[in-house]
Design a protein around this motif. Sequence first.
Motif, PDB file in Angstrom:
ATOM      1  N   ARG A 123     -13.767 -25.098  45.161  1.00  0.00           N
ATOM      2  CA  ARG A 123     -12.971 -24.850  43.949  1.00  0.00           C
ATOM      3  C   ARG A 123     -12.249 -26.109  43.501  1.00  0.00           C
ATOM      4  O   ARG A 123     -12.209 -26.422  42.301  1.00  0.00           O
ATOM      5  N   PHE A 124     -11.664 -26.826  44.449  1.00  0.00           N
ATOM      6  CA  PHE A 124     -10.938 -28.044  44.107  1.00  0.00           C
ATOM      7  C   PHE A 124     -11.881 -29.076  43.503  1.00  0.00           C
ATOM      8  O   PHE A 124     -11.576 -29.710  42.494  1.00  0.00           O
ATOM      9  N   THR A 129     -14.661 -28.524  41.914  1.00  0.00           N
ATOM     10  CA  THR A 129     -15.075 -28.057  40.586  1.00  0.00           C
ATOM     11  C   THR A 129     -13.959 -28.225  39.569  1.00  0.00           C
ATOM     12  O   THR A 129     -14.181 -28.737  38.461  1.00  0.00           O
ATOM     13  N   ASP A 130     -12.755 -27.793  39.937  1.00  0.00           N
ATOM     14  CA  ASP A 130     -11.602 -27.908  39.023  1.00  0.00           C
ATOM     15  C   ASP A 130     -11.314 -29.365  38.692  1.00  0.00           C
ATOM     16  O   ASP A 130     -10.991 -29.707  37.545  1.00  0.00           O
ATOM     17  N   ASN A 136     -13.960 -30.716  36.336  1.00  0.00           N
ATOM     18  CA  ASN A 136     -13.726 -30.160  34.996  1.00  0.00           C
ATOM     19  C   ASN A 136     -12.566 -30.855  34.303  1.00  0.00           C
ATOM     20  O   ASN A 136     -12.627 -31.128  33.094  1.00  0.00           O
ATOM     21  N   TYR A 137     -11.517 -31.130  35.051  1.00  0.00           N
ATOM     22  CA  TYR A 137     -10.356 -31.829  34.468  1.00  0.00           C
ATOM     23  C   TYR A 137     -10.767 -33.203  33.953  1.00  0.00           C
ATOM     24  O   TYR A 137     -10.383 -33.613  32.846  1.00  0.00           O
ATOM     25  N   VAL A 182      -5.750 -27.496  44.726  1.00  0.00           N
ATOM     26  CA  VAL A 182      -5.985 -26.588  43.598  1.00  0.00           C
ATOM     27  C   VAL A 182      -4.663 -26.245  42.923  1.00  0.00           C
ATOM     28  O   VAL A 182      -4.541 -26.270  41.687  1.00  0.00           O
ATOM     29  N   GLU A 232      -3.246 -27.575  39.038  1.00  0.00           N
ATOM     30  CA  GLU A 232      -2.794 -26.638  38.006  1.00  0.00           C
ATOM     31  C   GLU A 232      -1.541 -27.138  37.289  1.00  0.00           C
ATOM     32  O   GLU A 232      -1.290 -26.786  36.135  1.00  0.00           O
TER      33      GLU A 232
END
Length: 386
Positions: A35-36, A38-39, A42-43, A256, A260
Amino acid sequence: MIPLSIPNLKGNELNYVTKALKEGWVSTGGDFIKRFETDFANYLKVDQSVACQSGTAGLHLALLLSGVKSSHEVIVPSLTFIAAVNPVKYLGAEPVFMDCDDSLTIDVKKLEIFFQKECWITDNGLINKKTNKLIKTIVVVHVFGNMANMEKIMEIAKKYKLKVIEDATEALGTYYTSGKFKGRFAGTIGDFGVYSFNGNKIITTGGGGMLVAKDKEIVEKAKYLSTQAKDDPLYYVHNDIGYNYRMTNIQAAMGVAQLEQLENFIHIKKINYQTYQENIKRIKGLSLLDFKAGTRPNYWFYSLVIDKKAYGIDRDQLLVKLAENGIQTRPIWGLIHEQKPYVNNQAYAIEKAKKYVQFILNIPCSSSLRRVEVLKVTDVLGKLES
């Protein structure tokens, strides 16, 4: 004590870490790592990223995958943290040190002059006349969140067929707002980009780092090497030398949660920087180093520039007096080409770096820093003026 730069852990850090603990995924496997990655990708608006044990591990992998070998040289800045340079030595290669410009990032004018006057262009690549060694790669550090001149660096790299590794360990969130690379983040322009999540960085996982690259296959190779080069994880077949460089799931859970909050952290740091600027400009002999026009910096570190003659005391005296008033500060790093392991390496026309290292002091810049604390710092600075 008003600390220099501490983590801001007011988001979902505890929730996510607790979830990782309850699920039993505490090591280098688990959903938070994926997840990290991917996030984070994306950022940055890139295809994928690789979570590493540290920014230094990411730099080591980037140098290795850029083709650096023991017979090669790598262009590096002298004004940076030593972790940006040590991985060159891990591979048995040698660094060649460059000066900084007024943004504290690599001086592209001197870089080009060095290549023009001190090197030969051959069929094999760029050869250093002094050492007869092949120059393979440029490591660019975006110092304190300030973006180096990537337009010129990429132009130079293309001309001389060099790989570019962006050390964006201090510049997560910094991007161009104009020019050829408008909208591009620090670390996404060169062949490789490396980030750090050390405790003092704008977001933290306690340690850890991230690697991105232009080539998707290279990113996969980095992930492969970072997990001990397992070709068959069941029967433990390894066809390459790998490294234990993978981030843990617990660290990724923190990452993650921190990611945010990144844009809010930058917003707070920008406001505090502006407050510092407004008040410091009234104090004779002090100024804050500007961030480059045409960028949205992440405002990671604030660099106080001290004119001893006008202000009355020098950097080291000011550091002591601020500490006596409960304010933590930090001098800039000692120049790397003057450190014992590197004194015999080539350093080309180092001038501005020697100047800046004497009169810059980093002042409190945490994203949790309150306005009242900023005003205390500037009030003390004003009272110390002679």
